[in-house]
Write a protein that holds these residues in place. Structure first.
Motif, PDB file in Angstrom:
ATOM      1  N   ALA A   1     -16.882 -18.428 -14.243  1.00  0.00           N
ATOM      2  CA  ALA A   1     -17.745 -18.605 -13.073  1.00  0.00           C
ATOM      3  C   ALA A   1     -18.894 -17.605 -13.125  1.00  0.00           C
ATOM      4  O   ALA A   1     -18.716 -16.458 -13.524  1.00  0.00           O
ATOM      5  N   ILE A   2     -20.054 -18.070 -12.707  1.00  0.00           N
ATOM      6  CA  ILE A   2     -21.236 -17.208 -12.644  1.00  0.00           C
ATOM      7  C   ILE A   2     -21.359 -16.703 -11.207  1.00  0.00           C
ATOM      8  O   ILE A   2     -21.248 -17.476 -10.256  1.00  0.00           O
ATOM      9  N   ASP A   3     -21.576 -15.387 -11.043  1.00  0.00           N
ATOM     10  CA  ASP A   3     -21.766 -14.850  -9.688  1.00  0.00           C
ATOM     11  C   ASP A   3     -23.225 -14.941  -9.261  1.00  0.00           C
ATOM     12  O   ASP A   3     -23.576 -15.634  -8.331  1.00  0.00           O
ATOM     13  N   LEU A   4     -24.075 -14.208  -9.959  1.00  0.00           N
ATOM     14  CA  LEU A   4     -25.494 -14.186  -9.601  1.00  0.00           C
ATOM     15  C   LEU A   4     -26.298 -14.739 -10.751  1.00  0.00           C
ATOM     16  O   LEU A   4     -25.913 -14.626 -11.909  1.00  0.00           O
ATOM     17  N   ILE A   5     -27.445 -15.304 -10.423  1.00  0.00           N
ATOM     18  CA  ILE A   5     -28.295 -15.814 -11.488  1.00  0.00           C
ATOM     19  C   ILE A   5     -29.756 -15.612 -11.090  1.00  0.00           C
ATOM     20  O   ILE A   5     -30.095 -15.668  -9.911  1.00  0.00           O
TER      21      ILE A   5
ATOM     22  N   SER B   1     -30.960 -14.459 -16.495  1.00  0.00           N
ATOM     23  CA  SER B   1     -30.046 -13.329 -16.360  1.00  0.00           C
ATOM     24  C   SER B   1     -28.942 -13.801 -15.446  1.00  0.00           C
ATOM     25  O   SER B   1     -29.202 -14.419 -14.421  1.00  0.00           O
ATOM     26  N   LEU B   2     -27.704 -13.512 -15.815  1.00  0.00           N
ATOM     27  CA  LEU B   2     -26.628 -13.872 -14.901  1.00  0.00           C
ATOM     28  C   LEU B   2     -25.481 -12.889 -15.012  1.00  0.00           C
ATOM     29  O   LEU B   2     -25.409 -12.099 -15.951  1.00  0.00           O
ATOM     30  N   THR B   3     -24.626 -12.914 -14.004  1.00  0.00           N
ATOM     31  CA  THR B   3     -23.489 -11.986 -14.015  1.00  0.00           C
ATOM     32  C   THR B   3     -22.179 -12.750 -13.921  1.00  0.00           C
ATOM     33  O   THR B   3     -22.117 -13.827 -13.326  1.00  0.00           O
TER      34      THR B   3
ATOM     35  N   VAL C   1     -30.937  -3.415 -11.914  1.00  0.00           N
ATOM     36  CA  VAL C   1     -30.863  -4.140 -13.183  1.00  0.00           C
ATOM     37  C   VAL C   1     -31.294  -5.598 -13.024  1.00  0.00           C
ATOM     38  O   VAL C   1     -31.866  -6.202 -13.917  1.00  0.00           O
ATOM     39  N   MET C   2     -31.012  -6.141 -11.854  1.00  0.00           N
ATOM     40  CA  MET C   2     -31.309  -7.564 -11.639  1.00  0.00           C
ATOM     41  C   MET C   2     -31.269  -7.834 -10.129  1.00  0.00           C
ATOM     42  O   MET C   2     -30.503  -7.201  -9.407  1.00  0.00           O
ATOM     43  N   ILE C   3     -32.107  -8.789  -9.682  1.00  0.00           N
ATOM     44  CA  ILE C   3     -32.126  -9.116  -8.250  1.00  0.00           C
ATOM     45  C   ILE C   3     -31.894 -10.606  -8.087  1.00  0.00           C
ATOM     46  O   ILE C   3     -32.422 -11.403  -8.855  1.00  0.00           O
ATOM     47  N   SER C   4     -31.081 -10.957  -7.101  1.00  0.00           N
ATOM     48  CA  SER C   4     -30.923 -12.368  -6.803  1.00  0.00           C
ATOM     49  C   SER C   4     -31.014 -12.505  -5.288  1.00  0.00           C
ATOM     50  O   SER C   4     -30.083 -12.158  -4.580  1.00  0.00           O
ATOM     51  N   GLY C   5     -32.131 -12.952  -4.819  1.00  0.00           N
ATOM     52  CA  GLY C   5     -32.298 -13.023  -3.366  1.00  0.00           C
ATOM     53  C   GLY C   5     -32.728 -14.407  -2.955  1.00  0.00           C
ATOM     54  O   GLY C   5     -33.217 -15.186  -3.761  1.00  0.00           O
ATOM     55  N   GLY C   6     -32.502 -14.741  -1.688  1.00  0.00           N
ATOM     56  CA  GLY C   6     -33.051 -15.980  -1.165  1.00  0.00           C
ATOM     57  C   GLY C   6     -32.174 -17.196  -1.348  1.00  0.00           C
ATOM     58  O   GLY C   6     -32.403 -18.232  -0.746  1.00  0.00           O
ATOM     59  N   ALA C   7     -31.112 -17.085  -2.165  1.00  0.00           N
ATOM     60  CA  ALA C   7     -30.245 -18.248  -2.359  1.00  0.00           C
ATOM     61  C   ALA C   7     -29.493 -18.520  -1.065  1.00  0.00           C
ATOM     62  O   ALA C   7     -29.259 -19.663  -0.693  1.00  0.00           O
ATOM     63  N   SER C   8     -29.108 -17.452  -0.385  1.00  0.00           N
ATOM     64  CA  SER C   8     -28.409 -17.630   0.874  1.00  0.00           C
ATOM     65  C   SER C   8     -29.201 -16.909   1.949  1.00  0.00           C
ATOM     66  O   SER C   8     -29.833 -15.882   1.693  1.00  0.00           O
ATOM     67  N   ASP C   9     -29.147 -17.461   3.154  1.00  0.00           N
ATOM     68  CA  ASP C   9     -29.903 -16.908   4.258  1.00  0.00           C
ATOM     69  C   ASP C   9     -29.238 -15.640   4.800  1.00  0.00           C
ATOM     70  O   ASP C   9     -29.788 -14.942   5.626  1.00  0.00           O
ATOM     71  N   ILE C  10     -28.044 -15.349   4.334  1.00  0.00           N
ATOM     72  CA  ILE C  10     -27.312 -14.226   4.929  1.00  0.00           C
ATOM     73  C   ILE C  10     -26.950 -13.162   3.901  1.00  0.00           C
ATOM     74  O   ILE C  10     -26.203 -12.252   4.204  1.00  0.00           O
TER      75      ILE C  10
ATOM     76  N   PHE D   1     -27.986  -7.580  -5.516  1.00  0.00           N
ATOM     77  CA  PHE D   1     -28.665  -7.096  -6.723  1.00  0.00           C
ATOM     78  C   PHE D   1     -27.672  -6.300  -7.543  1.00  0.00           C
ATOM     79  O   PHE D   1     -26.584  -5.957  -7.070  1.00  0.00           O
ATOM     80  N   VAL D   2     -28.042  -6.033  -8.780  1.00  0.00           N
ATOM     81  CA  VAL D   2     -27.115  -5.410  -9.724  1.00  0.00           C
ATOM     82  C   VAL D   2     -27.594  -4.012 -10.074  1.00  0.00           C
ATOM     83  O   VAL D   2     -28.789  -3.806 -10.322  1.00  0.00           O
ATOM     84  N   VAL D   3     -26.662  -3.069 -10.064  1.00  0.00           N
ATOM     85  CA  VAL D   3     -26.962  -1.683 -10.467  1.00  0.00           C
ATOM     86  C   VAL D   3     -25.883  -1.227 -11.444  1.00  0.00           C
ATOM     87  O   VAL D   3     -24.872  -1.915 -11.619  1.00  0.00           O
ATOM     88  N   ALA D   4     -26.069  -0.067 -12.060  1.00  0.00           N
ATOM     89  CA  ALA D   4     -25.011   0.494 -12.897  1.00  0.00           C
ATOM     90  C   ALA D   4     -23.825   0.798 -12.000  1.00  0.00           C
ATOM     91  O   ALA D   4     -24.002   1.207 -10.844  1.00  0.00           O
TER      92      ALA D   4
END
Ligand code: ADP
Ligand code: ASP
Ligand code: MG
Length: 450
Positions: A347-351, A359-361, A417-426, A430-433
């Protein structure tokens, strides 16, 4: 019908077990089912014994087993003294641990630990703890019945994180539990464990007792599912990370799911899903502070003033970056990439995507080598480990100005490291070390909750 689930610390000592029985006795609902975890630390000990056996260190495995035995023996002696009940419980526990010793020996001789064997090992803790608590309830005069969850919690054979088979388990749960509660009995059963239709032991994944409680609640059409744990409710952040985190009195199903999914360990991520379908409220309560109101999770909640509801972090994340200049303007690139994840059951968490890169996690690295090999056919693949997803969960992010600005301004000194915003309204994630995750959570909590 009320389903009460008690976690590891809630059954982690003789005093805690007494408290669980007192809470069961106080339940006035006609029909009460208790879903119990293993005593705190026991599931980890069972698994580390299996890992030692796999390394052919049978001595280490058996010494884990003896620690597990003495924890339970001590608990039984404290609660029951030298009584016939104590004798009986000690024998039952020893018999289960004799089976465990056989499993460890098998693993060590074969030098192989399948997911199936690991499930047979890791589920033993729930059988041990629930037997003790049920006996304690009986000793206190409660009409207690112990039921083996593997009779009714039927799952597929995805060992390690098995999926409930609703059409099988619903009638079986009814048949195993309803006649008992109808006769006025209080049922004590196990979280976390299940069985395939052909009788192999399974588990629902680490922390899965919450999920068990919600499955049982839905199968029995309960009025409420209560998750009793060691904190006062779902909080604005993990109280172990943020000392002044506050309890969230009410949360919507969606908010609670997002928080659980993105790291609020207080609730297993799959707990809410069944409850939503039958609209059964879930309440999180503190076993040692039962007078506190806790958190009520339900479908609709009153609008509250705050925009940000909580901050969470999910550690142990791996990011995969795929660069494919060949793909410039080509269609079908994403579809191919997703098909590879599908094929490897990951399963992919963020993309986050751009014209020529993705980029995906993921949090499950089981099939990482195969995934990476297949992805390499479509572009250059880079893997980054030891990351964490930090999430800010709130309300109507799309309608408000400046939230992202405030979030990232607060984290000026942390590498994102990566940002994933706007997919959900709530949710803004984002990804950090991994090493920066707690600091990020603390800084965000200070910014939004002070
Ligand atoms: P149990 O054994 O009862 O299932 P867990 O350890 O699985 O308990 O979950 C409870 C823990 O979850 C708390 O002790 C707390 O440290 C952690 N936690 C993480 N995030 C949150 C949060 N947002 N609210 C409350 N607890 C949280
Ligand atoms: N005992 C299991 C675990 O530690 C399940 C649970 O407590 O929810 O993962
Ligand atoms: Mg838990």
């Amino acid at each position: 019908m009320l389903v009460l689930k008690f976690g590891g610390t809630s059954v982690g000592s003789p005093e805690a077990m007494q408290q669980v029985v007192d809470l069961a006795a106080a339940s006035t609902e006609p029909g009460t089912v208790l879903v119990l975890s293993a005593m705190a630390g026991i599931t980890n000990a069972l698994i580390s014994g299996a890992e030692a056996a796999l390394k052919r260190d049978l001595d280490a495995a058996l010494s884990r087993l003896n620690e597990i035995r003495s924890t339970h023996h001590r608990t039984i002696k404290t609660l029951f003294g030298a009584s016939p009940t104590a004798e009986e419980l000690l024998n039952t526990i020893d018999a289960r641990l004799d089976e465990l010793a056989i499993l460890y020996k098998g693993v060590s001789y074969l030098g192989e630990l399948t997911k199936r064997s690991l499930d047979a090992v890791s589920g033993i803790g729930e059988l041990l703890s629930s037997g003790i608590v049920a006996a304690l309830a009986a000793q206190k005069g409660l009409p207690a019945s112990w039921v083996d969850a593997r009779q009714f919690m039927i799952t597929d054979d995805t060992f390690g994180r098995a999926n409930p088979l609703w059409s099988e388990l619903t009638p079986r749960t009814e048949a195993a539990i309803r006649p008992l509660t109808d006769a006025g009995r209080i049922v004590f059963t196990q979280g976390f464990i299940g069985s395939t239709a052909y009788g192999a032991s399974t588990t629902l994944g680490r922390g899965g007792s919450d999920f068990s409680a919600s499955i049982i609640g839905v199968a029995l059409n309960a009025t409420e599912i209560q998750i009793w744990t060691d904190v006062d409710g779902m909080m604005t952040a993990d109280p172990r990370v943020v000392s002044d985190a506050r309890v969230i009195p009410e949360a919507s199903f969606q908010e609670a799911s997002e928080l659980a999914y993105f790291g609020a360990k207080v609730l297993h991520p799959l707990t809410i899903k069944p409850a939503v379908e039958k609209n059964i409220p879930v309440r999180i309560l503190n076993t040692m502070r039962p007078d506190q109101k806790g958190t009520l999770i339900k479908s609709h909640i009153e609008a509250t003033a705050e925009t940000i509801r909580a901050v969470a972090a999910k550690k142990g994340i791996t990011a995969i970056f795929i660069d494919s200049p060949r793909m410039l303007m080509a269609h079908g690139f994403l579809a191919k990439v997703f098909a590879i994840f599908e094929r490897h059951h990951t399963a992919i968490d963020l993309i986050s995507t751009s014209e020529v890169s993705i980029s995906l996690t993921i949090d499950d690295r089981t099939n990482l080598a195969e995934l990476s090999a297949d992805l390499s056919e479509h572009g250059e693949v880079r893997i980054a480990d030891d990351l964490a997803i930090v999430s800010v969960v709130g309300r109507q992010f799309r309608e408000q100005n400046g939230i992202a600005g405030r979030v990232f301004d607060t984290l000026r000194d942390i590498n994102i490291v990566m940002i994933s915003g706007g997919a959900s309204d709530i949710n803004l994630s984002f990804v950090v070390a991994r090493a920066d995750a707690d600091r990020a959570v603390r800084q965000l909590h200070a910014e939004f909750f002070h």
